[in-house]
Enzyme design. Structure first.
Site, PDB file in Angstrom:
ATOM      1  N   CYS A 111     -21.010  45.915  27.522  1.00 30.94           N
ATOM      2  CA  CYS A 111     -19.997  45.031  27.826  1.00 30.94           C
ATOM      3  C   CYS A 111     -18.849  45.365  26.814  1.00 30.94           C
ATOM      4  O   CYS A 111     -19.181  45.466  25.502  1.00 30.94           O
ATOM      5  CB  CYS A 111     -20.526  43.604  27.744  1.00 30.94           C
ATOM      6  SG  CYS A 111     -19.059  42.341  27.634  1.00 30.94           S
ATOM      7  N   LYS A 118      -6.018   8.778  -7.498  1.00 32.75           N
ATOM      8  CA  LYS A 118      -6.037   7.797  -6.745  1.00 32.75           C
ATOM      9  C   LYS A 118      -7.605   7.416  -6.639  1.00 32.75           C
ATOM     10  O   LYS A 118      -8.385   8.218  -5.919  1.00 32.75           O
ATOM     11  CB  LYS A 118      -5.731   8.097  -5.364  1.00 32.75           C
ATOM     12  CG  LYS A 118      -5.455   6.881  -4.260  1.00 32.75           C
ATOM     13  CD  LYS A 118      -4.775   7.119  -3.235  1.00 32.75           C
ATOM     14  CE  LYS A 118      -4.507   5.828  -2.168  1.00 32.75           C
ATOM     15  NZ  LYS A 118      -5.832   5.434  -1.658  1.00 32.75           N
ATOM     16  N   CYS A 163     -24.264  37.711  28.167  1.00 30.65           N
ATOM     17  CA  CYS A 163     -23.935  38.712  29.016  1.00 30.65           C
ATOM     18  C   CYS A 163     -25.186  39.650  29.152  1.00 30.65           C
ATOM     19  O   CYS A 163     -25.452  40.358  27.886  1.00 30.65           O
ATOM     20  CB  CYS A 163     -22.550  39.231  28.693  1.00 30.65           C
ATOM     21  SG  CYS A 163     -22.228  40.693  29.453  1.00 30.65           S
ATOM     22  N   SER A 175       1.013  -1.341   0.005  1.00 30.00           N
ATOM     23  CA  SER A 175      -0.069  -0.222  -0.012  1.00 30.00           C
ATOM     24  C   SER A 175       0.979   1.168  -0.077  1.00 30.00           C
ATOM     25  O   SER A 175       2.048   1.141  -0.050  1.00 30.00           O
ATOM     26  CB  SER A 175      -0.950  -0.073   1.113  1.00 30.00           C
ATOM     27  OG  SER A 175      -0.387   0.196   2.362  1.00 30.00           O
TER      28      SER A 175
END
Ligand code: IVH
Length: 690
Positions: A455, A116, A450, A83
């Site tokens: 913030c 492949k 929040c 392989s």
């Protein structure tokens, strides 16, 4: 990782891989994706390279899996069926070549690159021109005799094709330097003796689809993918079943002494003898040529009628190739260059919480770097607490991560067998990690928020979004500077940017008088953005760049857009309930409304709808992957300027999908829907010359 940890990890990986390899090779039924399994194998391979003292003969890297199935005659391969070592990047291909050059400093290398195929390896043995038997790989030394099934495959010749005198002599002329004419010529003329052809048995994408429809009607189990389909069909004891499955074959190897000394000549000879070879395979003089083939095949991949998972690169000279030898189960002279996996495995090192512009707290996993779909990934969103619970993910876990197309990577599965016992559970913080205000999770909602709209993190995220490239595109306002502006109290919302004066900035760290003036000037250049950019810049939930363009086209002015009713919004193509609700909710929120009103004092979005007449009017485009002649944003702007529509997702209405390098799953989707796919060259040809 220290040596002891490496040893432990190696052992755990082996057990886990072995379990999956049994599922894959014997049961034809794999719980995880092949890409994820490859990723585990690759990690093991790299660890073993680092600690060769822990390589054992039974390591999955040292053997070819698969047991002979009961019921078939066993046949020993004359030459072991090997392989290939997998590589995942051009750098790894270059490193492979470097190693070969060190072994053979005198040699010059050229290559053959062949797609492949994703199927099942088969060896076909012909004696005196007739198919004698066909054998599966098995454990590489002994396989199963599956001749009865292989004979049902129409693309496999039962007798070798002789070819005309002219064909034979032109072959011998073309490959005069690659053949020993004294051996090759009589063989081609008489087809005497033994010849072995190896190749891949596979099922086309279309065949698998129709077959599954039939199986479903009958109430039989469906075939999961073409590899399973091919393997399952070949391992039937009843050839009638194999026959109805409609398998195909592609040849890639010719064995035996027939005097043919290059891989390229062998491919041509196999084709002469009547075997299908891949027409996308190609001789490559240099390793750069190999890269070109890999890229070209990658673009074509989704439109090919069969599945491929990479490109096999072989040293073209077989004499040199054989001299390079075999390490373990793989020949040195070839590698499998796999397409970037969209799934891989890695370890979660930490789970941090980020605060977005809506205030939602999002847990984000930071992980060991893993290559997915061509990019290195170190973070994956975990969305919310429920998702963490659903996955059962802990800090320290080995996980499977996935990156589909252009979307953010996500964790799809935890591999609990690889736990060491030191994993820690994640706990959602009770306070915002940025501003320390308490967080809240509303009844029936999955997100934690929040609760403080001022913030810092929310302000930062909103401003960053506002100035980013697809929005107002204001240069010079990087994260660090925006952070500074907010921390100094100079900016809280978008409008504040336009009220900045050079003297406000010059006191800040790193700001000279000149740069302050420059930045203010740059900001002031953006007071007349296009309507689409302005809509996008507002950061309305679910409204991204493309939808903003659609809204701009549909409503023509910002006033018309902000006052649109839900039904009017729903009338815009591609807009559904969630989006329409998000837009109406955005403007109904008092804070947003006042933010927008203040902003409109400084900024007047351009009311003209984008040009809708042009040579590309009426066409709809999707872009995926990166282009070499321009950025994706430039390409989108280019076709929009010519009257075309641009969309983020492929649908039946898409006219063209432009596929650049490292494309996402959109190319696949396009080929499934039969949408025309353009590579970069074909795309550029569609653009009218000025
Ligand atoms: S060359 C030493 N060429 O990939 C084996 N293999 O892990 C040399 N495969 O078992 C094989 N397409 O079944 C070669 N174009 C191609 C291939 C190909 C698929 C399979 C083959 C082999 C595995 C390598």
């Amino acid at each position: 990782m220290n040596q002891r940890q490496a040893k432990e990890r190696i052992e755990k990986l082996r057990q886990e891989i072995d379990r999956y390899r049994y599922q894959y090779h014997v049961l034809d039924q794999l719980e995880i994706s092949e890409a994820a399994l490859d990723s585990l194998k690759h990690e093991l391979y790299l660890l073993e390279q680092q600690y060769p003292e822990y390589i054992t003969p039974d390591s999955p890297t040292q053997r070819v899996a698969g047991k002979a199935i009961e019921g078939f005659r066993k046949i020993e391969h004359r030459e072991r069926m090997l392989s290939l070592e997998d590589v995942f990047s051009f750098e790894e291909v270059e490193a492979w070549l470097e190693r070969l050059r060190k072994l053979r400093p005198d040699a010059s290398f050229d290559f053959y690159a062949d797609p492949k195929m994703d199927g099942l390896a088969i060896s076909l043995v012909y004696e005196d021109g007739a198919l004698a038997y066909a054998v599966t790989r098995g454990d590489g030394r002994v396989g199963e005799d599956v001749t009865h099934n292989i004979r049902t495959i129409e693309s496999i010749p039962l007798t070798l094709r002789a070819g005309s005198d002219q064909e034979r002599s032109s072959f011998l002329r073309a490959y005069a330097s690659a053949c020993d004419v004294r051996i090759t010529k009589p063989f081609l003329e008489q087809l005497r003796g033994r010849i072995e052809i190896r190749g891949e048995v596979y099922m086309t994408k279309k065949r698998l689809q129709t077959l599954n429809v039939i199986l479903e009607k009958r109430g039989d189990a469906l075939l999961a993918n073409p590899r399973n389909a091919a393997a399952g069909s070949i391992r039937q004891l009843d050839p009638k079943i194999a026959s109805e499955r409609g398998l195909s074959f592609m040849a890639y190897g010719l064995y035996g002494d027939h005097g043919v000394q290059t891989v390229q000549a062998r491919y041509t000879m196999m084709s002469l003898l009547g075997f299908p070879i891949n027409t996308n395979g190609s001789y490559c003089k240099t390793i750069q040529d190999v890269k070109k083939v890999f890229d070209r095949v990658g673009v074509k991949r989704s439109s090919l009628p069969y599945w491929i998972d990479g490109v096999v690169v072989s040293v073209n000279d077989r004499v040199l190739g054989e001299a390079l030898g075999v390490v373990g189960k793989t020949p040195r002279a070839a590698v499998a260059w796999k397409f970037p996996a969209e799934q891989g495995t890695t370890v979660v090192r930490d789970i941090q919480v980020s605060v977005g512009r809506t205030g939602a707290l999002t847990p984000v996993a930071s992980m060991d770097p893993v290559k997915l779909a061509g990019t290195t990934v170190t973070h994956a969103t975990l969305h919310n607490e429920d998702e963490i619970e659903r996955l059962g993910v802990k800090i320290g876990d080995t996980v499977i991560v996935e990156k589909a197309g252009d979307v953010i990577p996500k964790i799809v599965k935890v591999l609990p067998n690889l736990r060491t016992g030191k994993e820690r559970a994640f706990v959602m913080p009770t306070h915002c990690p940025i501003c320390s205000s308490p967080v809240l999770r509303r009844e029936g909602e999955v997100a934690t928020f929040c609760a403080n709209p001022e913030c810092f993190a929310q302000e930062l995220a909103r401003i960053r979004h506002f100035v980013a490239k697809p929005a107002l595109d204001i240069r010079g306002l990087g994260e660090r500077i925006v952070e500074q502006l907010i921390q100094e109290g100079l900016v809280h919302e978008e409008a504040d940017l336009f009220a900045l004066r050079p003297e406000d900035l010059s006191g800040l760290e790193g700001f000279a008088e000149l740069s302050s003036q420059k930045l203010v000037k740059e900001i002031q250049k953006h007071t007349k953005p296009s309507l689409a950019r302005f809509i996008n810049a507002l950061g309305i939930r679910h409204v991204g760049e493309e939808t903003a363009v659609d809204f701009a086209k549909a409503f023509g002015s910002f006033d018309a857009f902000r006052h649109a009713t839900r039904d009017e919004l729903l009338n815009v193509e591609g807009v559904g309930d969630v989006m329409a609700d998000a837009v109406t909710a955005f403007f109904a929120d008092e804070k947003n409304a006042s933010r927008v009103n203040r902003l409109l004092k400084y900024v007047q979005p351009d009311s003209a709808a984008p040009a809708s007449k042009g040579p590309l009017s009426g066409t709809s485009w999707v872009f995926t992957g990166s282009l070499s002649s321009m950025s994706r944003d430039e390409a989108k702007a280019l076709v929009r300027g010519l009257g075309a529509d641009v969309s983020e997702s492929v649908s039946k209405k898409t006219s063209f999908v432009v596929v650049g390098e490292d494309p996402g799953s959109k190319a696949q989707k396009a080929s499934e829907l039969g949408v025309e796919i353009l590579d970069e060259q074909a795309f550029l040809r569609k653009i009218p010359k000025k």
